[in-house]
Design a protein around this motif. Structure first.
Motif, PDB file in Angstrom:
ATOM      1  N   GLU A 182      -7.539 -19.682   1.886  1.00  0.00           N
ATOM      2  CA  GLU A 182      -8.940 -20.063   1.679  1.00  0.00           C
ATOM      3  C   GLU A 182      -9.029 -21.223   0.701  1.00  0.00           C
ATOM      4  OE1 GLU A 182     -13.104 -18.068  -0.064  1.00  0.00           O
ATOM      5  OE2 GLU A 182     -11.204 -16.950  -0.087  1.00  0.00           O
ATOM      6  N   LYS A 183      -9.857 -22.205   1.018  1.00  0.00           N
ATOM      7  CA  LYS A 183     -10.156 -23.299   0.101  1.00  0.00           C
ATOM      8  C   LYS A 183     -11.188 -22.828  -0.921  1.00  0.00           C
ATOM      9  CE  LYS A 183     -12.239 -27.908  -0.146  1.00  0.00           C
ATOM     10  NZ  LYS A 183     -12.775 -29.080   0.604  1.00  0.00           N
ATOM     11  N   ILE A 184     -10.888 -23.041  -2.187  1.00  0.00           N
ATOM     12  CA  ILE A 184     -11.838 -22.722  -3.255  1.00  0.00           C
ATOM     13  C   ILE A 184     -12.615 -23.971  -3.634  1.00  0.00           C
ATOM     14  CG2 ILE A 184     -12.119 -21.778  -5.568  1.00  0.00           C
ATOM     15  CD1 ILE A 184     -11.079 -19.798  -3.393  1.00  0.00           C
ATOM     16  N   ASP A 185     -11.884 -25.065  -3.867  1.00  0.00           N
ATOM     17  CA  ASP A 185     -12.500 -26.376  -4.063  1.00  0.00           C
ATOM     18  C   ASP A 185     -11.467 -27.426  -3.672  1.00  0.00           C
ATOM     19  OD1 ASP A 185     -10.800 -26.936  -6.367  1.00  0.00           O
ATOM     20  OD2 ASP A 185     -12.151 -25.702  -7.568  1.00  0.00           O
ATOM     21  N   PHE A 189      -6.812 -23.583  -4.003  1.00  0.00           N
ATOM     22  CA  PHE A 189      -6.826 -22.742  -2.809  1.00  0.00           C
ATOM     23  C   PHE A 189      -6.160 -21.417  -3.129  1.00  0.00           C
ATOM     24  CE2 PHE A 189      -2.777 -24.904  -2.637  1.00  0.00           C
ATOM     25  CZ  PHE A 189      -1.883 -24.041  -2.016  1.00  0.00           C
ATOM     26  N   GLU A 190      -6.421 -20.431  -2.272  1.00  0.00           N
ATOM     27  CA  GLU A 190      -5.827 -19.113  -2.438  1.00  0.00           C
ATOM     28  C   GLU A 190      -5.060 -18.738  -1.176  1.00  0.00           C
ATOM     29  OE1 GLU A 190      -8.815 -16.298  -3.560  1.00  0.00           O
ATOM     30  OE2 GLU A 190      -9.164 -17.239  -5.520  1.00  0.00           O
ATOM     31  N   VAL A 191      -3.987 -17.991  -1.376  1.00  0.00           N
ATOM     32  CA  VAL A 191      -3.145 -17.545  -0.274  1.00  0.00           C
ATOM     33  C   VAL A 191      -2.930 -16.050  -0.398  1.00  0.00           C
ATOM     34  CG1 VAL A 191      -0.814 -17.620   0.696  1.00  0.00           C
ATOM     35  CG2 VAL A 191      -1.942 -19.737   0.029  1.00  0.00           C
ATOM     36  N   THR A 192      -3.059 -15.346   0.715  1.00  0.00           N
ATOM     37  CA  THR A 192      -2.676 -13.939   0.801  1.00  0.00           C
ATOM     38  C   THR A 192      -1.460 -13.849   1.699  1.00  0.00           C
ATOM     39  OG1 THR A 192      -4.959 -13.207   0.533  1.00  0.00           O
ATOM     40  CG2 THR A 192      -3.385 -11.606   1.429  1.00  0.00           C
ATOM     41  N   THR A 193      -0.404 -13.208   1.220  1.00  0.00           N
ATOM     42  CA  THR A 193       0.837 -13.128   1.977  1.00  0.00           C
ATOM     43  C   THR A 193       0.913 -11.837   2.784  1.00  0.00           C
ATOM     44  OG1 THR A 193       1.988 -12.211   0.048  1.00  0.00           O
ATOM     45  CG2 THR A 193       2.104 -14.591   0.375  1.00  0.00           C
TER      46      THR A 193
END
Length: 665
Positions: A182-185, A189-193
């Motif tokens: 997901e893009k935060i700004d 960004f965030e990643v879920t593995t």
């Protein structure tokens, strides 16, 4: 023509009396020196190419020699140099990971520690399960065409990888690791593995030689739509401090140029490199390369054999090895040379056969004939280095000494190094150059397997294999057994010579071996295709640089196993490991923090399983025979100046490029 004879011919050509006799005017020689003119000279039956450079000279691609670092390519000639799309298999050995790409986190190969490159610091772990991470990237980074790099490029790369995962050939590292993103700004960004990941920094960045995947520019790739699958991407838009200036469509060379906006590249460097151009070029066979190296046509070689290095050093005092003392070369690569076996194919599916191959192999003689004795043996399935030794090697020494196979036979030879020293001394190697005492183990390893063809024959006879009338072992049903052993061609001369020496050792013990040398493209195809692979000398599943054994062995999984005769492309697990015990340990270890005693002990157990059934025959640390020529550039990484691994094909080569200094020539 061997290197000594070829270099002798070169000396003859450069003799001033010969020059006068040949009618070459002084003005012509001066012109040749100024412009780097190439001469094609038929001397003593050999056609030789020599180029003489002098101050103010230009390279054959029109760059000032004094501003150009020239490197022998790792793989020789590229069969498809226009393939520059990193989402597919591409012409990787052209300088891309070294100069073109940039990673979220790079590896300091002098210490084994990671550091931020594209990222602005290390990731924030968002949950106790180690499955969710927040990453910030630095502001102000630009692609080589001047466009901004930001999180949109990262999200686009993720999107493209998942959308075309069944068609793109180089995205599985992303699609297996990442569950969602997901893009935060613009810079977060965030990643879920998909599973717990305790080595997120090296999975999403560099572990040793480069990233398993690379970001692509959205502004270039997005307009292509579905054509992204077949897009060649030449010349590629890149993130590193260097950009592609030109490349040979025939695959012999590629030229990189320092970006004017190098300080806005992804490298995160503060000082402008002195090297303006980096020129990757294939100088041909080793004999031709040795000639070119002596003539200062290039600065860093890649896997030149020890005898050619010695011949070149004798004729050019600027040519140096990694160390001034025996065994002269860097032995600290993450990987090791080994014989990979298709454990699913008869008769290699029997451990007795695999052990017979190991015991019939005279590694001392192989190392002397192929490497002039300049190698470090490693019986366990990983390299024995100052980092890995206290973690995985020294704790298993007593286990190796007590290991038994068959009817109680102990195969380990703890005196391998001491025996090698005696042999080398008897062959005339200067005793002062050879290690002694504790240095023997540090130099030549903890030991290796006994050379015992008689025991090898017993192992084969125990499963119904015996020598036929022609003196070669047969299959259990009495039919001929021909070992198909795949080795590199001239693109890796050192590994090629090791492979030929192994084949010779096996033949002497009664094995009918077909040692088939192949180009780099076919080598990779054999590596990934079960139907084409029986035995292959390789390095790709034995690469452990620090405590994280998962780097290589996480690929030992049931879903990475294909049928023995499959023509589908194998995804990792090139050693064809099918051991359920190992699969279970790999799975269990995914939830363990890297470096804990439980995690390390699991790695030791995998090493035991691989060894006791000889599921791969590990040979030696990669002897990285990389001579340098300091005529134009100095301050290369050496044993007494180890600021980075000295490998020109790792992404850490950027450290060399940014640290070398011009000589003024």
């Amino acid at each position: 023509m061997g290197p000594d004879r070829a270099l002798a011919c070169l000396e003859f050509r450069n003799d001033p009396h010969w020059m006068a006799a040949s009618g070459q005017a002084a003005a012509e020689e001066e012109n040749m020196a100024r412009h780097g003119r190439t001469w094609m000279l038929p001397i003593m039956g050999a056609l030789m190419t020599t180029t003489v450079f002098a101050q103010g000279a230009m390279t054959d691609v029109g760059t000032p020699r004094s501003e150009t670092m020239i490197v022998q390519t790792f793989d020789g000639r590229s069969s498809n140099p226009s393939a520059q799309n990193p989402l597919n298999s591409y012409a990787i050995w052209r300088g891309f990971r070294e100069l073109g790409w940039a990673a979220l986190w790079e590896m300091d190969t002098a210490t084994g520690e990671s550091y931020p490159e594209l990222a602005d610091g290390f990731p924030e772990v968002l949950n106790d399960e180690h499955t969710k991470f927040r990453v910030k990237i630095r502001e102000g980074i630009k692609w080589s065409d001047g466009e901004d790099f930001n999180v949109d490029d990262i999200i686009f790369t993720f999107d493209t990888a998942f959308k075309y995962r069944d068609k793109l050939t180089n995205v599985s590292a992303i699609t297996r690791l990442v569950d969602s993103y997901e893009k935060i700004d613009d810079h977060t960004f965030e990643v879920t593995t998909a599973t717990p990941v305790y080595d997120f920094v090296t999975r999403m960045g560099v572990y040793t030689w480069g990233m398993p995947f690379n970001w692509v520019p959205q502004h270039v790739f997005e307009p292509l739509g579905d054509e992204v699958v077949t897009f060649q991407n030449a010349p590629a838009v890149t993130l590193g401090a260097y950009k592609i200036k030109e490349f040979d469509p025939n695959g012999f060379w590629q030229l990189w140029e320092l970006r004017e906006d190098w300080d806005e590249s992804g490298w995160n460097i503060d000082e402008e490199p002195a090297v303006k151009y980096v020129y990757y070029k294939d100088f041909g066979t080793e004999e031709t390369r040795a000639l070119a190296f002596v003539q200062n046509q290039y600065d860093v070689d890649t896997f030149m054999s020890p005898d050619s290095i010695e011949a070149a050093k004798a004729r050019n005092p600027n040519i140096e090895t990694f160390s001034a003392t025996f065994p002269y070369h860097d032995m600290n690569d993450a990987c090791s040379y080994g014989i990979y076996i298709n454990n699913q194919k008869a008769p290699y599916d029997m451990p007795e056969v695999r052990w017979a191959l190991a015991l019939a192999l005279d590694l001392e003689q192989v190392g002397i004939s192929a490497m002039s004795g300049q190698f470090k043996a490693s019986p366990l399935p990983l390299a024995d280095t100052p980092i890995t030794n206290p973690l995985y090697v020294e704790p298993l020494e007593s286990w190796l000494e007590e290991l038994t196979i068959g009817d109680g036979y102990k195969p380990f030879n703890t005196d391998f190094g001491a025996d090698l020293v005696e042999t080398l001394a008897a062959q005339g190697v200067d005793q002062a150059q050879l290690p002694s005492g504790d240095a023997v183990e540090a130099g030549f390893g903890i030991g290796w397997w006994k050379h015992d063809p008689e025991q090898a024959a017993k192992m084969l006879e125990s499963v119904g294999m015996a020598k036929g009338a022609d003196g070669f072992f047969t299959m259990p049903d009495g039919s001929p057994w021909v070992l198909e052993f795949v080795i590199p061609g001239d693109w890796n001369k050192v590994l090629q010579r090791v492979g030929f020496s192994i084949a010779d050792s096996w033949r002497q013990a009664g094995f009918n071996v077909n040692a088939r040398q192949v180009d780099n493209g076919e080598f990779g195809t054999v590596q990934t295709t079960n139907a084409r692979m029986e035995l292959q000398i390789n390095w790709s599943n034995s690469c452990t640089y620090n405590a994280n054994w998962q780097n290589s062995w996480r690929n030992f999984r049931a879903d990475n196993v294909l049928p023995a005769d499959s023509n589908d492309a194998l995804v990792q697990n090139y050693a064809r490991i099918v051991d359920e015990r190992i699969f279970d340990i790999v799975s269990e270890s995914a939830s363990l923090e890297i470096g804990t005693e439980e995690f390390v002990e699991n790695g030791r157990q995998i090493a035991k399983y691989l060894t006791e059934d000889m599921q791969m025959i590990n040979l030696m640390n990669i002897p990285t025979t990389i001579p340098t020529n300091s005529t134009y550039w100095t301050n290369f990484p050496k044993q007494d100046n180890f600021y980075a691994a000295p490998y020109t094909w790792w992404s850490s080569f950027k450290k060399t490029v940014t640290n070398v200094e011009p000589t003024g020539q």
